[in-house]
Design an enzyme around this catalytic site. Structure first.
Site, PDB file in Angstrom:
ATOM      1  N   LYS A  47       0.849  -1.189   0.000  1.00 48.74           N
ATOM      2  CA  LYS A  47       0.000   0.000   0.000  1.00 48.74           C
ATOM      3  C   LYS A  47       0.887   1.243   0.000  1.00 48.74           C
ATOM      4  O   LYS A  47       1.734   1.418   0.877  1.00 48.74           O
ATOM      5  CB  LYS A  47      -0.860  -0.021   1.260  1.00 48.74           C
ATOM      6  CG  LYS A  47      -2.273   0.442   1.046  1.00 48.74           C
ATOM      7  CD  LYS A  47      -3.089   0.130   2.279  1.00 48.74           C
ATOM      8  CE  LYS A  47      -4.452   0.741   2.205  1.00 48.74           C
ATOM      9  NZ  LYS A  47      -5.170   0.587   3.468  1.00 48.74           N
TER      10      LYS A  47
HETATM   11  O1  G3P Z   1      -9.133   1.787   4.500  1.00 52.11           O
HETATM   12  C1  G3P Z   1      -9.050   3.096   4.960  1.00 52.11           C
HETATM   13  C2  G3P Z   1      -9.654   3.244   6.284  1.00 52.11           C
HETATM   14  O2  G3P Z   1      -9.053   2.434   7.244  1.00 52.11           O
HETATM   15  C3  G3P Z   1      -9.766   4.643   6.764  1.00 52.11           C
HETATM   16  O3  G3P Z   1     -10.970   4.700   7.396  1.00 52.11           O
HETATM   17  O4  G3P Z   1     -12.773   5.598   8.742  1.00 52.11           O
HETATM   18  O5  G3P Z   1     -10.383   6.132   9.326  1.00 52.11           O
HETATM   19  O6  G3P Z   1     -11.456   7.125   7.332  1.00 52.11           O
HETATM   20  P1  G3P Z   1     -11.408   5.970   8.245  1.00 52.11           P
END
Ligand code: G3P
Length: 293
Positions: A93
């Site tokens: 990633k």
């Molecule tokens: O895959 C990306 C994710 O983990 C981010 O999520 O909810 O922290 O924006 P969030």
């Protein structure tokens, strides 16, 4: 649309994999931190990640931590070396843009690494994609996946155009953006009128996380680029379903949102009612068998 689990927790991966619900797993440094904090002792992450790999079939995204070219390349190679041989399902990633400021000269580091890794046949999942133009660049550079962060774009739009709006992380954000007609928050709509804000909140022409993903799907399809759209930063079932509606190849979803996807008040009420209505004669049909599923 395939579902991936957005988590580094072994128990969650095992559970959803045993149900056949997930076809891959995505992690990032924040998710690794959450998983590590839930463990009694400090983990040996190399063996822990290998354990994660054994717990399901499909790709596992592991993220680099640096922002300069040399270190990112070295880290990507280490990820491949440590985990690639094990199960051959590791995906590196890489953030699309490693510049910390708009004028940071590192703007192209992510793209350069994507290109180098792709030339070595190392699959790349480009993370932190917030615009269709970023997705187009990553796909041209050779990324196998692009991960648009839908929820974070919604957060950004609300913060930029409707400061002060009260909103919890899992709240649904309309795919059409916030307009006077669809905003549930009347206060916000009035505020918009008072401050003369535009009818649609606008970021690169994108009005919501779902809109962002839909645009990327169209842009990559029209460009005939072999790159999958992996919708990320999803916070509620409605948003996940809308990702399928706009054509995302994959949605990576956290455990609680997957649980919420299975639930509906009427389903629960219905189960209770069937249980209450079960007559003795019908119950007898099932008493002879002691077979376990
Ligand atoms: O895959 C990306 C994710 O983990 C981010 O999520 O909810 O922290 O924006 P969030």
């Amino acid at each position: 649309m395939q579902l991936y689990l957005d988590s580094a927790k072994l128990d969650e991966i095992k559970k959803l994999s045993s149900l056949g619900l997930i076809h891959g797993v995505t992690t990032n440094p924040s998710l690794i931190k959450i998983a590590a904090e839930s463990m009694p002792d400090k983990p040996d992450l190399e063996s822990y990640i290998k354990e994660l790999q054994k717990a399901f079939y499909g790709p596992l995204s592991v993220e680099v931590i640096s922002t300069d070219r040399q270190s990112m390349y070295r880290e990507a190679m280490l990820i491949k070396e440590k985990f690639g041989m094990h199960n051959n399902n590791v995906v590196v990633k890489i953030p699309i843009c490693t510049a910390k400021e708009m004028d940071d000269k590192n703007w192209d580091s992510g793209l350069e690494i994507i290109k180098s890794l792709s030339l070595h046949n190392i699959p790349v999942n480009t993370t932190l994609v917030l615009s269709p133009s970023q997705a187009l660049l990553a796909a041209n550079a050779g990324a196998k996946y692009v991960s648009p962060f839908a929820g974070r774009l919604d957060d950004y739009l609300v913060k930029a155009y409707f400061p002060g709006t009260k909103r919890s992380k899992s709240d649904y954000f309309p795919r059409e953006g916030m307009t006077a007609s669809n905003s549930k928050d009347v206060g916000t709509a009035i505020q918009r009128v008072i401050h003369g804000l535009p009818n649609y909140v606008n970021d690169d022409g994108t009005v919501s996380g779902v809109h962002l993903v839909g645009r990327i799907v169209t842009v990559l399809k029209n460009s005939n680029l072999d790159c999958k759209v992996l919708a990320a930063s999803l916070r509620n079932p409605r948003q996940v379903v809308e990702m399928a509606e706009v054509g995302a190849d994959i949605a990576t979803v956290d455990y609680n949102t997957i649980v919420a996807m299975a639930m509906h008040q009427v389903s629960c009420d219905g189960i209770r009612r069937f249980a209450q209505d079960t007559i003795e004669e019908y119950r007898k049909l099932f008493t002879a068998s002691s077979q376990q599923p």
